[in-house]
Design an enzyme around this catalytic site. Structure first.
Site, mmCIF file in Angstrom:
data_model
loop_
_atom_site.group_PDB
_atom_site.id
_atom_site.type_symbol
_atom_site.label_atom_id
_atom_site.label_comp_id
_atom_site.label_asym_id
_atom_site.label_seq_id
_atom_site.Cartn_x
_atom_site.Cartn_y
_atom_site.Cartn_z
ATOM 1 N N MET A 87 0.849 -1.195 0.000
ATOM 2 C CA MET A 87 0.000 0.000 0.000
ATOM 3 C C MET A 87 0.887 1.247 0.000
ATOM 4 O O MET A 87 0.423 2.340 0.354
ATOM 5 C CB MET A 87 -0.932 0.000 1.213
ATOM 6 C CG MET A 87 -1.871 -1.209 1.199
ATOM 7 S SD MET A 87 -3.477 -0.905 1.955
ATOM 8 C CE MET A 87 -3.000 -0.551 3.616
ATOM 9 N N GLY A 88 2.152 1.081 -0.377
ATOM 10 C CA GLY A 88 3.044 2.242 -0.471
ATOM 11 C C GLY A 88 3.555 2.708 0.879
ATOM 12 O O GLY A 88 3.474 2.000 1.877
ATOM 13 N N HIS B 154 9.333 -3.589 3.481
ATOM 14 C CA HIS B 154 8.947 -3.798 2.077
ATOM 15 C C HIS B 154 10.189 -4.053 1.220
ATOM 16 O O HIS B 154 10.176 -4.894 0.324
ATOM 17 C CB HIS B 154 8.239 -2.552 1.513
ATOM 18 C CG HIS B 154 6.970 -2.204 2.211
ATOM 19 N ND1 HIS B 154 6.837 -1.084 3.005
ATOM 20 C CD2 HIS B 154 5.757 -2.818 2.232
ATOM 21 C CE1 HIS B 154 5.604 -1.013 3.476
ATOM 22 N NE2 HIS B 154 4.926 -2.048 3.037
ATOM 23 N N MET C 208 8.836 -2.823 12.125
ATOM 24 C CA MET C 208 8.645 -1.714 11.172
ATOM 25 C C MET C 208 7.240 -1.750 10.595
ATOM 26 O O MET C 208 6.712 -2.806 10.272
ATOM 27 C CB MET C 208 9.679 -1.808 10.061
ATOM 28 C CG MET C 208 11.050 -1.465 10.543
ATOM 29 S SD MET C 208 12.219 -1.413 9.181
ATOM 30 C CE MET C 208 13.722 -1.144 10.090
HETATM 31 O O1 PAF Z 1 -0.119 -5.721 3.636
HETATM 32 C C1 PAF Z 1 -0.538 -4.808 2.901
HETATM 33 O O2 PAF Z 1 0.133 -3.813 2.655
HETATM 34 C C2 PAF Z 1 -1.931 -4.937 2.278
HETATM 35 O O3 PAF Z 1 -2.813 -5.546 3.151
HETATM 36 C C3 PAF Z 1 -1.908 -5.649 0.911
HETATM 37 C C4 PAF Z 1 -1.467 -7.100 1.042
HETATM 38 C C5 PAF Z 1 -1.001 -4.914 -0.044
HETATM 39 C C6 PAF Z 1 -3.325 -5.661 0.321
HETATM 40 O O4 PAF Z 1 -3.815 -4.361 0.148
#
Ligand code: PAF
Length: 277
Positions: free
Chosen positions: A27-28, A34, A181
């Site tokens: 979700m950015g 990430h 995080m």
């Molecule tokens: O973990 C996340 O950031 C969100 O739940 C995902 C898996 C991108 C779905 O919107």
């Protein structure tokens, strides 16, 4: 690195990818957690597709979607040195056009823990992840252990709906003091930020007891509550010692187990977990 938004551009770009494809759905407002998923994806697959979409369907009525942090320029700058091949940034109108009415729902295992606090959340997650899978057709998809219930629910969905996709769950990345995080950590200030280490400390205490031979799940839940109780700022929402795959609460530990918790610090809701192998 190609950056696309519409479905037709995504499909054209996907067709041009040769060899294995990894999807990292996000979700950015990316952080080191990430980036660790992207690095792992790049090690294991020839191509990496990153999706950035703040999914309205997984926010409850009382959760402020408009306040969710966003910074696409910064996200793109962070991922461009990592060898991401394709970034997909769909809009809500692309994912949920007018008249949208199809949902993917995993049943029993979405009801406890996060599901009890956020009853519509997982329906939104599984629906968007299924749509991301259909659009990007990955061989593997990468998720963080930090959202342990989400990972378990997605594994279940993939089994139930026969998606030919391998789900890879990567370890939680932590700050030096143990705080997991999360994009939401940005809301933690001053004393709340200091108090936030209480989750890590509570999990560590329960794990130490387990390592010392304790197998009574209620004793571990009590241990976590006891440590959390030492932090007056922490409002405990749940503490759990459950089966890793089914998320059913345990009496006795005799297999892979998930210790997890959700705690409110001021207005910020934090979750964290440890896996006992
Ligand atoms: O973990 C996340 O950031 C969100 O739940 C995902 C898996 C991108 C779905 O919107």
């Amino acid at each position: 690195m190609q950056i696309v938004s519409t479905l037709s551009d995504l499909r054209t770009a996907r067709l041009s990818l040769d060899g294995t494809v990894a999807l990292v759905p996000t979700m950015g407002y990316l952080h080191e957690g990430h980036l660790s998923l992207i690095r792992k994806a790049k090690q294991e697959c020839r191509n990496v597709v990153l999706s950035i979409f703040v999914n309205p369907a997984q926010f409850g009525a009382n959760e402020d979607l408009s306040k969710y942090p966003r910074d696409l320029e910064r996200d793109l700058a962070l991922v461009s040195p990592l060898g991401v091949d394709l970034v997909w940034t769909p809009t809500p109108e692309i994912m949920y056009p007018n008249g949208y009415q199809t949902w993917v729902e995993v049943e029993a295992m979405t009801r406890p823990l996060e599901g009890a606090m956020r009853p519509t959340h997982f329906k939104g997650v599984t629906t968007v992840v299924a749509k991301l899978f259909n659009a990007t057709q990955p061989d593997k998809a990468y998720f963080g252990q930090k959202d342990a219930q989400q990972a378990a629910v997605i594994r279940q969905m993939v089994r139930d709906l026969n998606f030919p996709i391998e789900i890879i769950v990567c370890p939680t990345m932590r700050e030096a003091d143990g705080l997991a995080m999360s994009s939401r950590n940005k809301y933690l200030e001053g004393d709340d930020r200091k108090a936030a280490t209480i989750l890590f400390r509570a999990l560590t205490a329960a794990r130490s007891a387990y390592e010392g031979g304790e197998r009574n799940a209620e004793v571990l839940r009590r241990k976590m509550r006891e440590v959390l109780g030492n932090e007056p700022r922490a409002q405990v929402q749940y503490v759990s010692c459950a089966d890793y795959d089914t998320l059913e609460e345990l009496e006795t530990i005799n297999g892979k187990t998930l210790l997890s918790m959700a705690v409110l610090l001021g207005k910020t809701r934090l979750i964290d977990n440890f896996v006992l192998e």
